[in-house]
Design a protein around this motif. Structure first.
Motif, mmCIF file in Angstrom:
data_model
loop_
_atom_site.group_PDB
_atom_site.id
_atom_site.type_symbol
_atom_site.label_atom_id
_atom_site.label_comp_id
_atom_site.label_asym_id
_atom_site.label_seq_id
_atom_site.Cartn_x
_atom_site.Cartn_y
_atom_site.Cartn_z
ATOM 1 N N TYR A 242 2.393 -8.756 -44.674
ATOM 2 C CA TYR A 242 2.747 -9.995 -43.975
ATOM 3 C C TYR A 242 3.410 -10.977 -44.937
ATOM 4 C CZ TYR A 242 2.288 -14.500 -41.691
ATOM 5 O OH TYR A 242 2.558 -15.735 -41.163
ATOM 6 N N ALA A 243 2.878 -11.083 -46.142
ATOM 7 C CA ALA A 243 3.425 -12.015 -47.131
ATOM 8 C C ALA A 243 4.875 -11.696 -47.472
ATOM 9 C CB ALA A 243 2.566 -11.992 -48.398
ATOM 10 N N PHE A 244 5.240 -10.431 -47.415
ATOM 11 C CA PHE A 244 6.611 -10.030 -47.691
ATOM 12 C C PHE A 244 7.480 -9.991 -46.428
ATOM 13 C CE2 PHE A 244 4.511 -8.220 -51.470
ATOM 14 C CZ PHE A 244 5.263 -8.862 -52.444
ATOM 15 N N GLY A 245 6.929 -10.431 -45.302
ATOM 16 C CA GLY A 245 7.697 -10.483 -44.064
ATOM 17 C C GLY A 245 7.898 -9.146 -43.393
ATOM 18 N N LEU A 246 7.081 -8.167 -43.739
ATOM 19 C CA LEU A 246 7.242 -6.827 -43.188
ATOM 20 C C LEU A 246 6.360 -6.563 -41.976
ATOM 21 C CD1 LEU A 246 7.294 -4.917 -46.588
ATOM 22 C CD2 LEU A 246 9.258 -5.553 -45.160
ATOM 23 N N MET A 247 5.461 -7.479 -41.692
ATOM 24 C CA MET A 247 4.488 -7.254 -40.631
ATOM 25 C C MET A 247 4.124 -8.596 -40.008
ATOM 26 S SD MET A 247 0.954 -5.150 -41.055
ATOM 27 C CE MET A 247 1.862 -3.648 -41.334
ATOM 28 N N GLY A 248 3.764 -8.556 -38.738
ATOM 29 C CA GLY A 248 3.343 -9.774 -38.067
ATOM 30 C C GLY A 248 1.885 -10.110 -38.367
ATOM 31 N N ALA A 249 1.554 -11.375 -38.188
ATOM 32 C CA ALA A 249 0.186 -11.838 -38.457
ATOM 33 C C ALA A 249 -0.823 -11.188 -37.512
ATOM 34 C CB ALA A 249 0.118 -13.351 -38.341
ATOM 35 N N GLY A 250 -0.431 -10.919 -36.282
ATOM 36 C CA GLY A 250 -1.336 -10.275 -35.327
ATOM 37 C C GLY A 250 -1.762 -8.893 -35.779
ATOM 38 N N ASP A 251 -0.843 -8.152 -36.395
ATOM 39 C CA ASP A 251 -1.169 -6.826 -36.918
ATOM 40 C C ASP A 251 -2.224 -6.931 -38.016
ATOM 41 O OD1 ASP A 251 0.817 -5.691 -35.273
ATOM 42 O OD2 ASP A 251 2.350 -5.968 -36.814
ATOM 43 N N VAL A 252 -2.078 -7.932 -38.870
ATOM 44 C CA VAL A 252 -3.001 -8.135 -39.982
ATOM 45 C C VAL A 252 -4.388 -8.500 -39.455
ATOM 46 C CG1 VAL A 252 -3.454 -9.514 -42.043
ATOM 47 C CG2 VAL A 252 -1.106 -8.835 -41.496
ATOM 48 N N LYS A 253 -4.447 -9.445 -38.537
ATOM 49 C CA LYS A 253 -5.730 -9.866 -37.981
ATOM 50 C C LYS A 253 -6.390 -8.735 -37.198
ATOM 51 C CE LYS A 253 -3.518 -13.535 -36.501
ATOM 52 N NZ LYS A 253 -3.147 -14.774 -35.807
ATOM 53 N N PHE A 254 -5.584 -7.968 -36.486
ATOM 54 C CA PHE A 254 -6.126 -6.827 -35.751
ATOM 55 C C PHE A 254 -6.738 -5.804 -36.710
ATOM 56 C CE2 PHE A 254 -5.482 -2.469 -34.179
ATOM 57 C CZ PHE A 254 -6.379 -2.493 -33.124
ATOM 58 N N ALA A 255 -6.077 -5.552 -37.843
ATOM 59 C CA ALA A 255 -6.613 -4.596 -38.823
ATOM 60 C C ALA A 255 -7.961 -5.067 -39.356
ATOM 61 C CB ALA A 255 -5.620 -4.397 -39.963
ATOM 62 N N GLY A 256 -8.111 -6.373 -39.537
ATOM 63 C CA GLY A 256 -9.398 -6.904 -39.972
ATOM 64 C C GLY A 256 -10.480 -6.697 -38.930
ATOM 65 N N ALA A 257 -10.169 -6.996 -37.679
ATOM 66 C CA ALA A 257 -11.137 -6.798 -36.595
ATOM 67 C C ALA A 257 -11.446 -5.315 -36.413
ATOM 68 C CB ALA A 257 -10.603 -7.405 -35.299
ATOM 69 N N LEU A 258 -10.447 -4.479 -36.559
ATOM 70 C CA LEU A 258 -10.656 -3.035 -36.445
ATOM 71 C C LEU A 258 -11.602 -2.540 -37.539
ATOM 72 C CD1 LEU A 258 -9.894 -0.393 -35.003
ATOM 73 C CD2 LEU A 258 -7.975 -0.201 -36.598
ATOM 74 N N GLY A 259 -11.478 -3.101 -38.739
ATOM 75 C CA GLY A 259 -12.369 -2.737 -39.830
ATOM 76 C C GLY A 259 -13.828 -3.026 -39.517
ATOM 77 N N LEU A 260 -14.079 -4.076 -38.723
ATOM 78 C CA LEU A 260 -15.447 -4.365 -38.287
ATOM 79 C C LEU A 260 -16.007 -3.234 -37.435
ATOM 80 C CD1 LEU A 260 -15.323 -8.140 -37.267
ATOM 81 C CD2 LEU A 260 -16.626 -7.137 -39.149
ATOM 82 N N TRP A 261 -15.171 -2.604 -36.664
ATOM 83 C CA TRP A 261 -15.596 -1.518 -35.782
ATOM 84 C C TRP A 261 -15.807 -0.216 -36.541
ATOM 85 C CZ3 TRP A 261 -17.420 -1.595 -31.023
ATOM 86 C CH2 TRP A 261 -17.088 -2.660 -30.180
ATOM 87 N N VAL A 262 -14.833 0.157 -37.386
ATOM 88 C CA VAL A 262 -14.847 1.505 -37.953
ATOM 89 C C VAL A 262 -15.351 1.572 -39.384
ATOM 90 C CG1 VAL A 262 -13.004 2.262 -36.406
ATOM 91 C CG2 VAL A 262 -12.420 1.453 -38.706
ATOM 92 N N GLY A 263 -15.398 0.452 -40.091
ATOM 93 C CA GLY A 263 -15.858 0.466 -41.471
ATOM 94 C C GLY A 263 -14.764 0.873 -42.435
ATOM 95 N N LEU A 264 -15.112 0.837 -43.699
ATOM 96 C CA LEU A 264 -14.126 1.072 -44.752
ATOM 97 C C LEU A 264 -13.642 2.518 -44.816
ATOM 98 C CD1 LEU A 264 -12.549 -0.045 -47.140
ATOM 99 C CD2 LEU A 264 -14.551 0.365 -48.564
ATOM 100 N N THR A 265 -14.539 3.487 -44.711
ATOM 101 C CA THR A 265 -14.143 4.883 -44.921
ATOM 102 C C THR A 265 -13.184 5.408 -43.857
ATOM 103 O OG1 THR A 265 -16.158 5.618 -43.826
ATOM 104 C CG2 THR A 265 -16.212 5.510 -46.214
ATOM 105 N N ALA A 266 -13.242 4.881 -42.663
ATOM 106 C CA ALA A 266 -12.352 5.366 -41.604
ATOM 107 C C ALA A 266 -10.965 4.743 -41.674
ATOM 108 C CB ALA A 266 -12.960 5.081 -40.236
ATOM 109 N N LEU A 267 -10.815 3.658 -42.406
ATOM 110 C CA LEU A 267 -9.518 2.985 -42.426
ATOM 111 C C LEU A 267 -8.403 3.842 -43.010
ATOM 112 C CD1 LEU A 267 -10.293 -0.734 -43.302
ATOM 113 C CD2 LEU A 267 -9.587 0.227 -41.120
ATOM 114 N N ALA A 268 -8.681 4.581 -44.061
ATOM 115 C CA ALA A 268 -7.621 5.382 -44.696
ATOM 116 C C ALA A 268 -6.998 6.391 -43.732
ATOM 117 C CB ALA A 268 -8.144 6.061 -45.956
#
Length: 167
Positions: free
Chosen positions: A69-95
């Motif tokens: 997002y900082a480099f303008g390659l992604m929207g803020a909604g994608d970033v926030k969604f990834a954070g919320a998704l991490g709450l559901w699946v945890g760290l190991t599933a993110l990769a």
């Protein structure tokens, strides 16, 4: 089982919204995060992760995509969604989820690029490009974000739920 259904519905809403509007609204991200936290608090977390794994997943999901997002390659909604998704699946599933989502997003971009150069299907190229700024109701031009990355993260999560968790 009910938390699985809530997660699937949330992923469906995010996918549809991101594919149609090329954005993920804050209320939708917040709803998913609140339900994930409630599932953790009530001991109904569908993947058996604890608070530490969930919070690490949220932090890494948000923090890693924040660079894009900082480099303008992604929207803020994608970033926030990834954070919320991490709450559901945890760290190991993110990769694995990120790898599959990135492959899908890359295929989207490659197909869009090919259709821009060789317009075999102008309608498909238009669909892949997303809505125009007039359709969004914005009078000011903004940077085009034609890849709905949150939708691809959601699709990869569903694939992980079906195939990736099997031992």
């Amino acid at each position: 089982m009910k938390a699985n259904v809530a997660l699937l519905l949330w992923l469906l809403f995010v996918s549809v919204y991101d594919f149609r509007q090329r954005r993920v609204p804050n209320w939708l991200v917040l709803a998913g995060a609140v339900v994930a936290l409630a599932a953790l608090a009530l001991g109904m977390q569908p993947f058996g992760i604890d608070w530490t794994q969930a919070l690490l997943g949220a932090g890494v999901g948000f923090g890693a995509l924040l660079l894009f997002y900082a480099f303008g390659l992604m929207g803020a909604g994608d970033v926030k969604f990834a954070g919320a998704l991490g709450l559901w699946v945890g760290l190991t599933a993110l990769a694995p989820i990120w790898i599959v989502a990135s492959l899908l997003a890359g295929a989207h971009g490659a197909l869009w690029y090919v259709l821009q150069r060789w317009p075999l299907s102008p309608r498909l190229a238009l669909i892949l490009s997303g809505p125009t700024s007039a359709a969004n109701g914005s009078a000011t031009p903004r940077r085009a974000r034609f890849i709905p990355y949150a939708a691809y993260l959601a699709m990869a999560t569903v694939a992980w739920m079906v195939w990736g968790r099997q031992s």
